[in-house]
Design an enzyme around this catalytic site. Sequence first.
Site, PDB file in Angstrom:
ATOM      1  CB  ALA A  44      -1.134  -0.168   1.174  1.00 51.61           C
ATOM      2  N   GLY A  45       1.989   1.565   0.433  1.00 50.42           N
ATOM      3  CA  GLY A  45       2.549   2.435   0.969  1.00 50.42           C
ATOM      4  C   GLY A  45       3.485   2.870  -0.384  1.00 50.42           C
ATOM      5  NE  ARG A 330      -6.527 -17.065   4.178  1.00 48.72           N
ATOM      6  CZ  ARG A 330      -6.228 -16.021   4.002  1.00 48.72           C
ATOM      7  NH1 ARG A 330      -5.470 -14.708   4.450  1.00 48.72           N
ATOM      8  NH2 ARG A 330      -4.859 -16.023   3.022  1.00 48.72           N
ATOM      9  NE  ARG A 435      -6.811 -10.398   4.030  1.00 51.06           N
ATOM     10  CZ  ARG A 435      -5.487 -11.403   3.793  1.00 51.06           C
ATOM     11  NH1 ARG A 435      -5.985 -11.975   2.647  1.00 51.06           N
ATOM     12  NH2 ARG A 435      -4.411 -11.905   4.594  1.00 51.06           N
ATOM     13  CG  LEU A 441      -0.482  -9.723  -1.777  1.00 50.68           C
ATOM     14  CD1 LEU A 441      -0.608 -11.032  -2.593  1.00 50.68           C
ATOM     15  CD2 LEU A 441      -0.055  -9.431  -0.700  1.00 50.68           C
TER      16      LEU A 441
END
Lengths: 637, 260
Positions: A44-45, A330, A435, A441
């Site tokens: 993200a950064g 999950r 999630r 990603l």
Amino acid sequence: MILDSKIPEGPLAEKWEKHKFNVKLVNPANKRKYDIIVVGTGLAGASAAATLAELGYNVKAFCYQDSPRRAHSIAAQGGINAAKNYQNDGDSVYRLFYDTIKGGDYRAREANVYRLAQVSVNIIDQCVAQGVPFAREYGGLLANRSFGGAQVSRTFYARGQTGQQLLLGAYSALNRQIAYGKVKMYPRTEMLDLVMVDGQARGIVTRHLVTGKIESHSAHAVILATGGYGNVFYLSTNAMGSNATAAWRAYKKGALFANPCFTQIHPTCIPVSGGYQSKLTLMSESLRNDGRVWVPKAVGDNRAPQDIPEDERDYFLERKYPSFGNLVPRDVASRNAKLACDEGRGVGTTKLAVYLDFADVIKRDGLNTVVQKYGNLFDMYAKITGENPYEQPMRIYPAVHYTMGGLWVDYNLMTTIPGLYATGECNFSDHGANRLGASALMQGLADGYFVIPYTIGDYLAQNPTARIETSHPAFKEAEAAVQTEVNRLLNVNGTRTVDDFHKALGLLMWDYCGMARNAEGLQYAKQEIRKLRDEFWRDVKILGVNEELNVTLEKAGRVADFLELGELMVDDALNRNESCGGHFREEYQTPENEALRDDENYTYVAAWQYTGTNQQPVLHKEELKFENVKLTQRSYK
Amino acid sequence: MAGNNPNSKPMNLTLKVWRQKNSQATGKLETYNIKNISPEMSFLEMMDVLNEDLLLQGIDPVAFDHDCREGICGMCSLYINGRAHGPERGTTTCQLHMRKFSDGDTITIEPWRAGPFPILKDLCTDRSALDRIQQAGGYISVNTGGVPDANEIPIPKSIADKAFDAATCIQCGACVAACKNGSAMLFTSAKVSQLALLPQGKVERKTRVENMVAQMDKEGFGACTNIGSCAAECPVGISLENIAMLNREYINASFTSENV
């Protein structure tokens, strides 16, 4: 405070297009007059820093590691989702959107998730153009695999190292801008406070991790891309240095923190082997494409796995969820592994593990195929456990992996502090209460490459270009506060180590705010965390001074924040009297032990406002409106 | 409570660890005795145990670089008994486990030793020279947006796989530390090969190799004399072939350079 999510009007599929047209633009010549700070250089950064610099902004990027390429995105294994429908198996933007909303147990924002699905296709194009070596078929086109919670193959991958390759792509784009002088990179530098001037985020205070120098940096906007807070639990799949400090200090400056109790426990990790354990290692979800999860049918069956005949094995995921089988999401897989162990059917010496067995696929597809697909993961397993997973099944157990909660952001990814943005795992917006695999990603890169570059311009265009010097009193005050906090830590002179406190906190969180929670346990944990926090400030032992590479001091600051954040997670878990996704309150379950939501009372984002240490935070609610998807009991049967 | 080997006995070890207060100070090996080390521990977990012991004795803990502890971030280093990342082939220090050692062993632990990697403290070194080599050209010059569809350029599987193999370098610097010349050829060649193999990277292949090699030299890394210690010690198996490829790329660029 009224939380305005700023979701654009209009039909779901048109919101983002319309919004991109409606946002204000900064003209190319004016972009160089604006400075932007990006904290964190993971997917993200790094993607945001590179893209904003390409557009012409001046970027300052910070990371605590010695190189931006070491951010923990690098460890992501399995893949990245995108609605390309290259496999012609019925995928679409809408299906990816739907799967993500359902996978998140209906606790995410429709508009954000739809946008995520829309830009997912651009991400793959971008990465390929950068030279990311995705897996390919013999015809030269891109290959896909399946992941949990989906019935289509939409996951792009680079063996078991997809995160590494995607991050190196973003890192290369970042390097290009560093070389051009458009990004100034600050490695081994940690953000310790946010600086606000006239109610807007205007900079940060940092500590250099080698020299201890405390320094201010000024900008027109600040982006936090600092990842999640899974290390509250001490043991997690996060990197040793992963921390919540930047986000937490922003929370203390007024940014709301949303859904902190939504943590993801990943079902397939290598089990704990002893008290010295420092971290847990994930075995990619992609292994559930071919691996079969089982435990012995009988309680207390201590035979070696190969001695247990087929009809005495319980392939519990295949039995309970025939349509998704081993590829359930999950949260469902983790909970069922825990149930099997709670029943006394766990395996290995600790009995806190289940088998993940590859015997069938090796027989069906041959050893070579399995080596090709999963070789590096099998090697990693063998190195850590000393066992050969080609010959005997892996032992796996759930572990803390990801945090869906994070700083509250609106549709523009802006927090409740004007000019402060949060992207990637650091924010809360896209994954609801659980999630799906290969979506972290996707979100990190979506936010950095394709969302923030548009939305931040809208804010900057409405603000003057004048810079604020770091000699401004707001910066001096923040620097002094940071120095005071550092001195306070160094002056405790206690007897107990930082790691010891961290382990004690982790155990409390795992036992009472982990895979299963109940009101009584949470209340107990809250009291214990407060006690532990008091003791920390009375008795922590830190040697040395600030003006040196002082690893204990670094850790102490992070653990001090975890000791506060842990309590907020407990508050949030106590408030949410329902089960959803990764938040499983034992009081609220169906007769089949599935999560029982309470849509009437809890279809909202819980956003917490800081009111002071040891003060009860204030809860603000953002109602979630589902205009396109019908809320149902999530079923993977 | 070992996971798999209930018979494994705890070990007592003697550690000789490089201690150096900062980049200006003179360093030396200090000896520490450490007890009850489980063979199931990772090497860095053993270091954690040492540091907890030292802290409680009021001794400054040993600084060492590490982060992901799963062999992928490339932050961990350590020269263990004279070998980069220790005795096990194809393994980073964080993935090395104590079952590779025996009770009573003496283990010598030093930082990477290379001119371009100055020591910051104890076992931590400054490897930013490697970042600067990447910044000199380790990328394809595309901006975000405006790129073709991902399936527009088919790439033969064998080429894509080869590019992937080169791309798995974790930038730990073991190749430099293992080389008697302190050369960064294996590291540089991995990126040059990856991008030269792929059609997307061919456009800039000449300037890339020229600029990256120039930066490598500027940082003070030594020359390559084809000994191969780098590839032998590389924890992720980057092949020596990449150096051959870099040499080909470099010679080709020198003869046909657009930068003359």
